[in-house]
Design an enzyme around this catalytic site. Structure first.
Site, PDB file in Angstrom:
ATOM      1  N   LYS A  65       0.806  -1.220   0.000  1.00 29.96           N
ATOM      2  CA  LYS A  65       0.000   0.000   0.000  1.00 29.96           C
ATOM      3  C   LYS A  65       0.844   1.278   0.000  1.00 29.96           C
ATOM      4  CE  LYS A  65      -4.154  -1.930   2.158  1.00 29.96           C
ATOM      5  NZ  LYS A  65      -5.160  -1.751   3.237  1.00 29.96           N
ATOM      6  N   ASP A 102     -10.257   2.618   2.600  1.00 32.27           N
ATOM      7  CA  ASP A 102     -10.403   1.871   3.851  1.00 32.27           C
ATOM      8  C   ASP A 102     -11.248   2.628   4.874  1.00 32.27           C
ATOM      9  OD1 ASP A 102      -8.973  -0.394   3.096  1.00 32.27           O
ATOM     10  OD2 ASP A 102      -7.057   0.445   3.736  1.00 32.27           O
TER      11      ASP A 102
END
Length: 276
Positions: A65, A102
């Protein structure tokens, strides 16, 4: 159009099941979604190859990420704040747009159960998972957000980094310094992966409190067991967050906003049945 989830490992990912269900809601027969395993030192090369082969976008999971964040040409505000990207869209000119969905997935799942406005929120952990959800949580106008971590300095550093943007009281401390009862307690640590409890003080869960573990499992996680024994009234794992963040990614790619509830129910059934 072809999409993938990139990670290492990635065989366990349920993203293909989720996105296939989303695509079916809109009859997108040409929507293809697969897993893509890349070497831990081969993300950038693999991403470039995927784009060159005509890929339309990807989800990014551990451990890539932060590297994805560095690879993107443009970033959403939430990706810039998180310093991590979990969703990439390939623009018509070949440039890469990075987003972090997220926090949106977490908040959407929480709001299905409680309002966050005016609530005391305890966020456990000060790593990348916590960093990605602070501003989305703060946008719901809680009374305050307290970040607790085994190392106080990391929690304090994270609180200071977001204090000017959050718009709500934000503080960081170690677990021993946490005081008072909280309406919402979110576990953003990896403790449940190893089946480990956290050193939470007694009385941390207010009456009617919600406990949320970002980790999901067919069985009760270590944190949720701890929360149940401590009196938390509502206990949720991260499966809803997983589906919610995927819905944000799907919308970013296609312009269609899918229904989360039926896909979450299907995924929960398959998880409890032990299927992958």
């Amino acid at each position: 159009m072809r999409y993938v989830v990139i990670g290492n490992p990635v065989a366990h990912s349920r993203s293909p099941q989720i996105h296939s269900a989303f695509a079916a809601q809109f009859g997108l027969a040409d929507f293809q979604y697969e897993r893509l395993l890349l070497p831990v030192d081969g993300f950038t090369e693999g991403l470039c190859r995927f784009v060159a082969d005509g890929g339309g976008g990807c989800n990014v999971t551990l451990p890539f990420k932060e590297e994805a964040w560095r690879c993107c040409d443009r970033l959403s505000e939430r990706a810039r704040a998180a310093q991590a990207v979990n969703t990439i869209r390939v623009e018509p000119n070949g440039k890469l747009y990075g987003d972090n969905t997220d926090g949106a997935g977490l908040v959407a799942d929480l709001l299905r159960h409680v309002s966050l406005a005016g609530k005391r929120i305890l966020l456990l952990g000060a790593g990348g998972a916590a960093r990605g959800v602070i501003l989305p949580l703060a946008a719901e106008k809680p009374a305050e957000i307290v970040i607790a971590n085994r190392t106080a300095a990391k929690a304090q550093e994270l609180a200071q980094a977001f204090s000017g943007q959050a718009g709500v009281p934000l503080s960081g401390m170690d677990f021993d310094a946490v005081s008072g009862a909280f309406d919402v307690v979110v576990n953003a640590t990896s403790a449940s992966i190893g089946g480990n409890a956290l050193p939470l003080p007694a009385g941390v869960f207010a009456p009617g409190a919600l406990a949320y573990d970002m980790y999901y499992s067919a069985d009760e996680t270590a944190f949720l067991q701890q929360a149940r024994e401590s009196g938390a009234a509502i206990r949720l794992d991260g499966l809803g967050m997983l589906v919610g963040q995927a819905a944000e990614a799907f919308f970013l790619w296609t312009g269609f906003r899918p229904e989360v509830a039926p896909v979450l129910a299907e995924l929960r059934t398959s998880l409890q049945g032990g299927t992958k």
